[in-house]
Design an enzyme around this catalytic site. Structure first.
Site, mmCIF file in Angstrom:
data_model
loop_
_atom_site.group_PDB
_atom_site.id
_atom_site.type_symbol
_atom_site.label_atom_id
_atom_site.label_comp_id
_atom_site.label_asym_id
_atom_site.label_seq_id
_atom_site.Cartn_x
_atom_site.Cartn_y
_atom_site.Cartn_z
ATOM 1 N N SER A 154 39.493 38.452 35.644
ATOM 2 C CA SER A 154 40.562 37.535 36.034
ATOM 3 C C SER A 154 40.250 36.138 35.537
ATOM 4 C CB SER A 154 40.718 37.502 37.556
ATOM 5 O OG SER A 154 41.601 36.471 37.978
ATOM 6 N N TYR A 168 37.114 37.371 46.044
ATOM 7 C CA TYR A 168 37.800 37.869 44.855
ATOM 8 C C TYR A 168 37.331 37.127 43.611
ATOM 9 C CZ TYR A 168 41.551 39.080 41.618
ATOM 10 O OH TYR A 168 42.257 39.518 40.519
#
Length: 271
Positions: A154, A168
């Site tokens: 990401s 995350y």
């Protein structure tokens, strides 16, 4: 076959895409099926995977899809998924580790349990599933056409940005580093390992912020290129890394983020 078709072909290849019932996983699986691959789609919700596979098989594309349940959140779940894959194929040309979870909470109340849950699915499962599928990947690998592993990172693993998703963002940075580590270790086995580092796309995970067209435009306004990601952005990257065109690329963290990975608020001399 035309030169471009041959260069980017995945026809006849066998792939597994985890978490492919929605979002980026479904985009990647769709691209592979449209380009002629046989794609296994697995996620916790087996019924959703079967539904998506049926939809893809109804496209009239040269590839095909097979959907079934696969839970990577535990060691037992990974073992069961590996058994399902081995029952369907003796070789695996492409593994896309897309399954992932997130957790958002303010710093002061961010729960201890959110670290084990998120790191378990986003990092631990990537390592263990890939390792357990190594025999199938090696069976498909050759000097001319390596087997391929793509992990889902990401932009949040590239930029120091949490947005209340502390575990995350840490997990995605770990995915990026694990990708580079495995790329080096697997090179001699003729297996490439790369990662996508996407910016904002419409998915179940980002539905709270991109669920409507108005929300998507708002989020896209924060992206240098002026929009959120589209399915073809994932499709192009997938076919590149999985075809002959990408056979010499390994250890790459590919930003698919419209410029967010190089975005900053710093200035030196200009006002």
């Amino acid at each position: 076959m035309a030169y471009l078709d041959e260069l980017f072909s995945v026809a006849g290849k066998t792939a597994l895409v985890t978490g492919a019932a929605t979002g980026i996983g479904r985009m990647a699986a769709t691209a592979l099926v449209k380009a002629g691959a046989s794609v296994m789609i697995a996620s916790r919700k087996g019924e959703d995977c079967i539904r998506v596979a049926n939809a893809l098989n109804g496209l009239g594309a040269p590839g095909r899809a097979d959907g079934f349940a696969g839970d990577v959140s535990s060691e037992a779940g990974i073992a069961a998924l590996v058994a399902e894959v081995k029952a369907r194929t003796g070789k695996l040309d492409i593994l896309i580790n897309n399954a992932g979870v997130s957790w958002g909470a303010p710093l002061e109340s961010f729960p201890y349990s959110a670290w084990a849950k998120v790191l378990g699915v986003n990092v631990t499962a990537v390592f263990h599933l890939t390792r357990e599928l190594l025999p199938l990947l090696e069976a498909a690998a050759s000097d001319a056409d390596p087997a391929r592993v793509i992990n889902l990172g990401s932009v949040m693993g590239t930029q120091p940005l949490a947005d209340d998703a502390y575990s995350y963002t840490a997990s995605k940075a770990a995915v990026h580093h694990l990708t580079r580590t495995l790329a080096l270790e697997f090179a001699a086995r003729r297996i490439t390992v790369n990662a996508f580092a996407p910016g904002p796309f419409q998915s179940r995970m980002t539905a709270f912020a991109t669920g409507t067209d108005e929300q998507a435009r708002h989020v896209g306004g924060h992206v240098p290129i002026g929009r959120i990601g589209a399915p073809d952005d994932i499709a192009g990257a997938t076919l590149y890394l999985c075809s002959r065109a990408g056979s010499y690329v390994t250890g790459a963290i590919l930003p698919i983020d419209g410029g967010q990975s190089v975005q900053h608020g710093l200035t030196l001399f200009k006002e």
